[in-house]
Scaffold this active site. Structure first.
Site, PDB file in Angstrom:
ATOM      1  N   ASP A   1       5.894   4.375   5.019  1.00 45.74           N
ATOM      2  CA  ASP A   1       6.789   3.402   5.650  1.00 45.74           C
ATOM      3  C   ASP A   1       6.818   2.065   4.916  1.00 45.74           C
ATOM      4  OD1 ASP A   1       4.097   3.250   6.607  1.00 45.74           O
ATOM      5  OD2 ASP A   1       4.737   1.940   8.232  1.00 45.74           O
ATOM      6  N   HIS A   2       6.055   1.984   3.821  1.00 42.55           N
ATOM      7  CA  HIS A   2       6.050   0.759   3.022  1.00 42.55           C
ATOM      8  C   HIS A   2       6.558   0.973   1.587  1.00 42.55           C
ATOM      9  CE1 HIS A   2       3.809  -1.807   5.923  1.00 42.55           C
ATOM     10  NE2 HIS A   2       3.499  -0.598   6.392  1.00 42.55           N
TER      11      HIS A   2
ATOM     12  N   HIS B   1       0.850  -1.189   0.000  1.00 37.65           N
ATOM     13  CA  HIS B   1       0.000   0.000   0.000  1.00 37.65           C
ATOM     14  C   HIS B   1       0.885   1.238   0.000  1.00 37.65           C
ATOM     15  CE1 HIS B   1       0.893  -0.616   4.246  1.00 37.65           C
ATOM     16  NE2 HIS B   1       0.374   0.561   4.576  1.00 37.65           N
TER      17      HIS B   1
ATOM     18  N   HIS C   1      -7.385  -1.680   5.616  1.00 38.21           N
ATOM     19  CA  HIS C   1      -6.560  -0.636   6.209  1.00 38.21           C
ATOM     20  C   HIS C   1      -7.146   0.721   5.819  1.00 38.21           C
ATOM     21  CE1 HIS C   1      -3.200   0.799   8.369  1.00 38.21           C
ATOM     22  NE2 HIS C   1      -2.479   1.209   7.338  1.00 38.21           N
TER      23      HIS C   1
ATOM     24  N   HIS D   1       5.885  -5.462  12.216  1.00 32.74           N
ATOM     25  CA  HIS D   1       5.261  -4.137  12.188  1.00 32.74           C
ATOM     26  C   HIS D   1       4.915  -3.662  13.594  1.00 32.74           C
ATOM     27  CE1 HIS D   1       2.612  -0.798  10.863  1.00 32.74           C
ATOM     28  NE2 HIS D   1       3.385  -0.830   9.798  1.00 32.74           N
TER      29      HIS D   1
ATOM     30  N   HIS E   1       1.374   3.852   1.927  1.00 28.01           N
ATOM     31  CA  HIS E   1       1.810   4.583   3.112  1.00 28.01           C
ATOM     32  C   HIS E   1       3.331   4.598   3.091  1.00 28.01           C
ATOM     33  CE1 HIS E   1      -2.103   4.236   5.725  1.00 28.01           C
ATOM     34  NE2 HIS E   1      -2.118   5.263   4.884  1.00 28.01           N
TER      35      HIS E   1
ATOM     36  N   ASP F   1      -0.153  -4.142   6.745  1.00 31.83           N
ATOM     37  CA  ASP F   1      -1.044  -3.394   7.628  1.00 31.83           C
ATOM     38  C   ASP F   1      -2.516  -3.754   7.390  1.00 31.83           C
ATOM     39  OD1 ASP F   1       1.441  -2.299   7.862  1.00 31.83           O
ATOM     40  OD2 ASP F   1       0.767  -0.222   7.841  1.00 31.83           O
TER      41      ASP F   1
END
Length: 301
Positions: free
Chosen positions: A64-65, A60, A140, A268, A62, A210
């Site tokens: 941090d990914h 996804h 999410h 995570h 976001h 997530d």
């Protein structure tokens, strides 16, 4: 099958931990799964050759990914890469990366292929002779997928003593390995089970990034050998998990139990906690075979 955790902590940056990224080696293929900041450095630290990575899966959008993706793509070009690179991720990833390449005038020296995902149903997104990859729709705050990696069944193993006993010509060996029976010159049919052994059972790995607790994924990952499931919080912060659409360690364990997974890998983790041992302790109250993911840790099955 080997899993190398490059990073497995939640979004808040720290000097000693890294956001989500991992490498799966399966059937001589090497897949990069998520690409948080620092992924390139972690690849170096873990002595993983950039040139072996031809497929990157982004769960996804976001940061941090995937904030490490543009840097990884650019470094591949700096190293003179010529091999195609395939990126699988949510719709929008192509626009983001293309704009960054355009404004920095950093076009790649190799062909870059984007496979943008929109479906809310599980679908096959990669398949070759030995491996198939399917999406695992998650829940999410933005459109998110996990990924299921499955080995295809291998060839049957030739029973050398049996084929010699029946004086079967080598021309039939491949047919036997493919599961076929053999008819002798006198018309006798020798069943495949008499001429070969079962192949090694194929392995499977499910990456669940997530997500809130979501039992809908259980039929997709049923009987998986290894399940990586996010466990951002402990049960003491369950209301926060519900609010942010994340999972607790206990919830991850419940998914593993109901899916009949053989192993559960946690990750995570929220950086609010002093250590991660409590995640394992909590998960083990529900599911016995729990492994703690951690930066630089690898597992083989």
């Amino acid at each position: 099958m080997k899993l190398t955790i490059l990073g497995c902590y939640a979004a808040t940056p720290r000097t000693l931990t890294n956001p989500t990224s991992q490498v799966l080696e399966i059937k001589n293929r090497m897949f990069l799964i998520d690409c948080g900041e620092g992924t390139q450095v972690q690849l170096r630290k873990n002595k993983i050759k950039f040139s072996k990575i031809n497929h990157i899966f982004i769960s996804h959008l976001h940061g941090d990914h995937f904030f490490g993706l543009i840097g990884t793509i650019s470094t591949f070009a700096l190293l003179g890469r010529t091999t195609d690179l395939h990126i699988y991720g949510p719709k929008g990833v192509k626009e983001i990366i293309t704009l960054q390449l355009k404004l920095s005038n950093s076009w790649t020296t190799y062909d870059l292929f984007f496979h943008e995902l929109e479906s809310k149903e599980s679908e096959i997104i990669f398949e070759d002779q030995k491996v198939v990859v399917k999406t695992i729709p998650l829940k999410h705050r933005v459109y998110t997928n996990g990924f299921l990696f499955q080995e295809k069944p291998g060839e049957r193993k030739l029973n050398v003593d049996a084929v010699q006993q029946y004086k079967i010509h080598t021309a039939y060996y491949q047919k036997i390995k493919n599961g076929g029976d053999v008819t002798l010159d006198n018309g006798t049919v020798i069943k495949n089970e008499q001429l070969s052994f079962d192949p090694i059972l194929p392995l499977s790995y499910a990456f669940c990034s997530d997500t809130a607790y979501k039992e809908d994924i259980i039929p997709i990952i049923k009987n998986v050998d290894v399940l990586y499931h996010e466990s951002t919080f402990l049960e003491s912060e369950a209301p926060l998990a519900q609010k942010t659409l994340h999972s607790t360690a206990k919830e991850a364990a419940n998914i593993a139990l109901k899916a009949n997974a053989k192993h559960l890998v946690l990750g995570h983790y929220s950086t609010r906690y002093d250590g991660i041992e409590r995640f394992k302790e909590e998960a083990e109250t529900v599911f016995p075979n729990v492994l703690l993911g951690d930066d630089g840790r690898s597992f083989e099955w």
